[in-house]
Design an enzyme around this catalytic site. Structure first.
Site, short mmCIF file in Angstrom:
data_model
loop_
_atom_site.label_atom_id
_atom_site.label_comp_id
_atom_site.label_asym_id
_atom_site.label_seq_id
_atom_site.Cartn_x
_atom_site.Cartn_y
_atom_site.Cartn_z
N ASP A 1 0.84 -0.72 -0.02
CA ASP A 1 -0.22 0.04 0.43
C ASP A 1 1.40 1.53 0.05
O ASP A 1 1.22 1.55 1.18
CB ASP A 1 -0.85 0.37 1.46
CG ASP A 1 -2.19 1.32 1.15
OD1 ASP A 1 -1.43 2.16 0.20
OD2 ASP A 1 -2.74 1.21 2.09
N VAL B 1 6.40 2.28 4.86
CA VAL B 1 8.05 1.90 4.73
C VAL B 1 7.53 1.87 3.31
O VAL B 1 8.27 1.81 2.30
CB VAL B 1 7.64 0.45 4.85
CG1 VAL B 1 8.82 -0.80 4.60
CG2 VAL B 1 7.72 0.49 6.22
N CYS B 2 6.02 1.64 2.50
CA CYS B 2 5.78 1.17 0.93
C CYS B 2 6.32 2.62 0.50
O CYS B 2 6.51 2.69 -0.48
CB CYS B 2 4.75 1.24 0.37
SG CYS B 2 3.74 -0.54 0.96
N SER B 3 6.11 4.32 1.45
CA SER B 3 6.29 4.27 0.11
C SER B 3 8.14 4.99 0.49
O SER B 3 8.97 6.13 -0.24
CB SER B 3 5.51 6.12 1.07
OG SER B 3 4.38 6.49 1.25
#
Length: 165
Positions: free
Chosen positions: A53, A58-60
């Site tokens: 997501d 963390v994904c960013s």
């Protein structure tokens, strides 16, 4: 395959692609909500950064890191795939200034099923990094064991050395 998410073991829908496997057929969607087929992604080396997501820290961080790497490797295509909608992805890219890589939506789960990275219990994709050669064959695979951890960037970046001229 089993990984950890929120301190709980969860199952992927199968065994993800391995080194030597060809990239399977799938379709994803770009920011314009236009269909992008797997065949359109081959022809030059490809880094596929898969995130659960985009709207999580963390994904960013993972997507921003590969965006910076894309600037250093103009001969290699970098993409990020998540189940976020194309509109959510476009908003995120605009807010984060991400322009060096392409963010693609797997909201229809075609990529997740084809690569076996879908976690059906959570309705997200597992965190992973794949590097493909120009013919679409996996030359590097990293499935992150704990979905909350960042991938091994140094390992992925080192694998790109094989494409340096």
């Amino acid at each position: 395959m089993e990984i950890v998410a929120n301190d709980v073991n969860v199952q992927l829908i199968g065994e993800p692609l391995a080194v030597g496997d060809p990239l399977p057929h799938f379709k994803v969607f770009n920011a314009d909500n236009s269909k992008v087929k797997m065949a359109e992604l081959t022809g030059r080396p490809l880094v596929i950064s898969v995130v659960p997501d985009l709207n999580t820290p963390v994904c960013s961080a993972q997507t921003r890191k590969f965006n910076l790497e894309a600037d250093q490797h103009s001969d290699i295509r970098f993409i990020t795939i998540s189940k976020n909608t194309p509109a959510e992805q476009a908003d995120w890219c605009a807010a984060e200034g991400v322009k060096n890589l392409t963010v693609l939506s797997d909201e229809e789960e075609s990529f997740g099923y084809a690569t076996k990275l879908l976690i059906p219990d959570l309705d997200v994709l597992a965190r992973a990094v794949y590097i493909m050669d120009a013919q679409g064959t996996v030359v590097y695979r990293q499935i992150v064991a704990n979905i909350g951890d960042e991938p091994d960037y140094a390992g992925a970046i080192a694998a790109l050395a094989q494409f340096q001229q």
